[in-house]
Design an enzyme around this catalytic site. Structure first.
Site, PDB file in Angstrom:
ATOM      1  N   GLN A   1       0.829  -1.207   0.000  1.00  0.00           N
ATOM      2  CA  GLN A   1       0.000   0.000   0.000  1.00  0.00           C
ATOM      3  C   GLN A   1       0.863   1.257   0.000  1.00  0.00           C
ATOM      4  O   GLN A   1       1.740   1.399   0.852  1.00  0.00           O
ATOM      5  CB  GLN A   1      -0.896  -0.001   1.238  1.00  0.00           C
ATOM      6  CG  GLN A   1      -1.833   1.187   1.342  1.00  0.00           C
ATOM      7  CD  GLN A   1      -2.610   1.190   2.648  1.00  0.00           C
ATOM      8  OE1 GLN A   1      -2.069   0.848   3.687  1.00  0.00           O
ATOM      9  NE2 GLN A   1      -3.866   1.565   2.603  1.00  0.00           N
ATOM     10  N   GLY A   2       0.601   2.170  -0.937  1.00  0.00           N
ATOM     11  CA  GLY A   2       1.336   3.430  -1.006  1.00  0.00           C
ATOM     12  C   GLY A   2       0.441   4.607  -0.662  1.00  0.00           C
ATOM     13  O   GLY A   2      -0.022   5.332  -1.562  1.00  0.00           O
ATOM     14  N   TYR A   3       0.160   4.774   0.595  1.00  0.00           N
ATOM     15  CA  TYR A   3      -0.670   5.895   1.049  1.00  0.00           C
ATOM     16  C   TYR A   3       0.179   6.933   1.793  1.00  0.00           C
ATOM     17  O   TYR A   3       0.381   8.038   1.326  1.00  0.00           O
ATOM     18  CB  TYR A   3      -1.783   5.394   1.975  1.00  0.00           C
ATOM     19  CG  TYR A   3      -3.036   4.953   1.270  1.00  0.00           C
ATOM     20  CD1 TYR A   3      -3.010   4.502  -0.044  1.00  0.00           C
ATOM     21  CD2 TYR A   3      -4.263   4.964   1.928  1.00  0.00           C
ATOM     22  CE1 TYR A   3      -4.167   4.092  -0.676  1.00  0.00           C
ATOM     23  CE2 TYR A   3      -5.431   4.556   1.301  1.00  0.00           C
ATOM     24  CZ  TYR A   3      -5.373   4.117   0.004  1.00  0.00           C
ATOM     25  OH  TYR A   3      -6.522   3.706  -0.626  1.00  0.00           O
ATOM     26  N   SER A   4       0.671   6.572   2.999  1.00  0.00           N
ATOM     27  CA  SER A   4       1.355   7.543   3.859  1.00  0.00           C
ATOM     28  C   SER A   4       2.621   8.074   3.203  1.00  0.00           C
ATOM     29  O   SER A   4       3.297   7.369   2.444  1.00  0.00           O
ATOM     30  CB  SER A   4       1.712   6.892   5.197  1.00  0.00           C
ATOM     31  OG  SER A   4       0.543   6.544   5.898  1.00  0.00           O
TER      32      SER A   4
ATOM     33  N   GLU B   1     -10.006  -1.709   5.337  1.00  0.00           N
ATOM     34  CA  GLU B   1      -8.817  -1.967   6.150  1.00  0.00           C
ATOM     35  C   GLU B   1      -9.156  -1.873   7.637  1.00  0.00           C
ATOM     36  O   GLU B   1      -8.762  -2.721   8.425  1.00  0.00           O
ATOM     37  CB  GLU B   1      -7.713  -0.967   5.807  1.00  0.00           C
ATOM     38  CG  GLU B   1      -6.434  -1.192   6.627  1.00  0.00           C
ATOM     39  CD  GLU B   1      -5.351  -0.152   6.358  1.00  0.00           C
ATOM     40  OE1 GLU B   1      -5.656   0.862   5.703  1.00  0.00           O
ATOM     41  OE2 GLU B   1      -4.220  -0.362   6.823  1.00  0.00           O
TER      42      GLU B   1
ATOM     43  N   SER C   1      -5.118   7.125  12.331  1.00  0.00           N
ATOM     44  CA  SER C   1      -4.911   7.105  13.780  1.00  0.00           C
ATOM     45  C   SER C   1      -6.246   7.087  14.524  1.00  0.00           C
ATOM     46  O   SER C   1      -7.284   7.519  14.010  1.00  0.00           O
ATOM     47  CB  SER C   1      -4.097   8.330  14.217  1.00  0.00           C
ATOM     48  OG  SER C   1      -4.888   9.489  14.117  1.00  0.00           O
TER      49      SER C   1
ATOM     50  N   GLU D   1      -7.190   8.886  16.885  1.00  0.00           N
ATOM     51  CA  GLU D   1      -7.707  10.243  17.087  1.00  0.00           C
ATOM     52  C   GLU D   1      -8.544  10.678  15.870  1.00  0.00           C
ATOM     53  O   GLU D   1      -9.620  11.267  16.023  1.00  0.00           O
ATOM     54  CB  GLU D   1      -6.547  11.229  17.308  1.00  0.00           C
ATOM     55  CG  GLU D   1      -5.883  11.120  18.669  1.00  0.00           C
ATOM     56  CD  GLU D   1      -4.980   9.889  18.779  1.00  0.00           C
ATOM     57  OE1 GLU D   1      -4.666   9.283  17.735  1.00  0.00           O
ATOM     58  OE2 GLU D   1      -4.620   9.540  19.917  1.00  0.00           O
TER      59      GLU D   1
END
Length: 400
Positions: free
Chosen positions: A126-129, A245, A385, A387
């Site tokens: 996965q290439g997200y962050s 996810e 996250s 939060e």
């Protein structure tokens, strides 16, 4: 929790239980039980065994190779795979990118990627962050500039789990910066990891293992046909993927298995001459986790029922993610407490299949509790996250 099962469901449960008893390879089971890191070949071999049985993708539509199971059957299967302590399917292909491809992809993409993903012939990551774009994912800066029949990609992705094993990566990239909302300029593309200009560099995590990576893109040429859906709609697809996810992150069945193992340790451990089973404070904390876990299991069943009638996981997936990871980390803490000083040694060579248990490692590979504890600090951060998930629940569930 008690689920009243029909005769057919009980027969199905026994069928699955027998399969795991007879088909789960002993060498992979030994690694799992002793905390030895699995290789890519271990994962792929096990996933191919599930595929041959037709059980690799329990949530896919039947037309693409799904099982067509009811929510109860899926619930039973997840429980049995956890109780066998068998590896879960690596989620990036079957559970994450595949639903995006069969929902929004072209017919060519479906034919090209779905069968090989189902058969574990492709390993996805996965290439997200990105550095500077984690929880605020819409601020991502990796660019994909159109140049004829190609995109040219430049940028960096980070925290790419098992990216060093991957054949393909699915990425959110910026294809347009001249938009009113940052989310509107993002697209969803598929990139062959062997493409010139792709570099994978390891990140060693706090417990000393290589699980995550940085992935760098330098003038990487990607055919336009690798764009999934419409250009500029990647944010919509990415959000849906994250909901799948987060639903998977809850890990209810796996936590139930760990709770049962914790009770076994509790029955055998002696701390300072006093059996751990007589420690009322420990028992109280264990009971509190068990109550939370039972409540979460009901929420998971409601979500499974919604998905079964064609609905995507909604904001309930955020609730599953928050409570699921809180429970996982609470269990980590209790395992550390139960291990006592056996959690202190960390001999790298002990986490191999050949290393014999001795007095430094306790009677139940208890030093593993420290590795699991440190590794799992990430659980409340990845997949969005906790939060951020609380903000989603506040807005979309409570209407605040």
């Amino acid at each position: 929790m008690h689920v009243n099962l029909t005769d057919d469901e009980l027969a199905f449960q026994e069928e699955v239980r027998t399969f795991f008893r007879e088909q789960y390879p002993a060498d992979i089971r030994a690694k799992q039980d002793n905390g030895v890191q699995l290789t890519r070949e271990d994962y792929v071999r096990w996933q191919k065994i599930l595929h041959q049985r037709g059980w690799a993708a329990i949530n896919w539509p039947v037309e693409y190779g799904g099982t067509g199971w009811t929510p109860v059957q899926k619930y039973l299967f997840e429980n049995e795979i956890a109780m066998a302590n068998a590896p879960d399917m690596v989620p990036f292909g079957v559970k994450m990118v595949a639903p995006i491809i069969y929902t929004f992809g072209s017919e060519e993409q479906k034919k090209r990627f779905l069968p090989d993903t189902l058969a574990s012939n492709i390993w996805w990551c996965q290439g997200y962050s990105e550095p500077g774009s984690g929880s605020d994912l819409a601020s991502l800066k990796t660019r994909a500039d159109r140049a004829g029949d190609h995109y040219v990609i430049n940028g960096t992705k980070t925290w790419t789990t098992l990216g060093h094993f991957a054949d393909w990566i699915f990425c959110l990239v910026r294809t347009n910066s001249d938009v009113a909302r940052r989310q509107e300029g993002i697209s969803f593309v598929l990139v062959d990891m062997q493409t010139p200009g792709v570099t994978v560099r390891p990140i060693i995590t706090i417990e000393g293992e290589r699980e995550v990576n940085e992935v760098h893109f330098e003038n990487v040429k990607v055919p336009v046909e690798n764009l999934v859906g419409e250009e500029g709609k990647g944010w919509t697809y990415g959000k849906l993927l994250l909901q799948h996810e987060r639903t998977n992150i809850a890990g209810v069945a796996r936590s139930k298995y760990r709770l049962s193992k914790l009770r076994e340790i509790m029955a055998q451990s002696v701390h300072g001459g006093t059996p751990l089973a007589e420690n009322k404070n420990f028992a109280r904390k264990l009971a509190a986790v068990e109550i939370d876990l039972q409540a979460l299991e009901f929420t998971e069943l409601r979500t499974l029922a919604a998905v079964a009638v064609g609905k995507a996981p909604g904001p309930e997936s955020s609730i599953l993610k928050i409570k699921g990871t809180e429970i996982q980390q609470a269990l980590d803490t209790l395992f550390m407490e139960a291990a006592g000083y056996y959690a202190l040694p960390n001999l790298p060579q002990q986490f191999t299949a050949e290393y014999p248990v001795d007095e430094r490692t306790g009677f139940g590979s208890e030093t593993l509790s420290a590795l699991r504890y440190f590794n799992n600090r990430k659980a409340s951060i990845y997949g969005g996250s906790n939060e951020i998930q609380k903000n989603i629940v506040s807005k979309h569930v409570l209407g605040l």
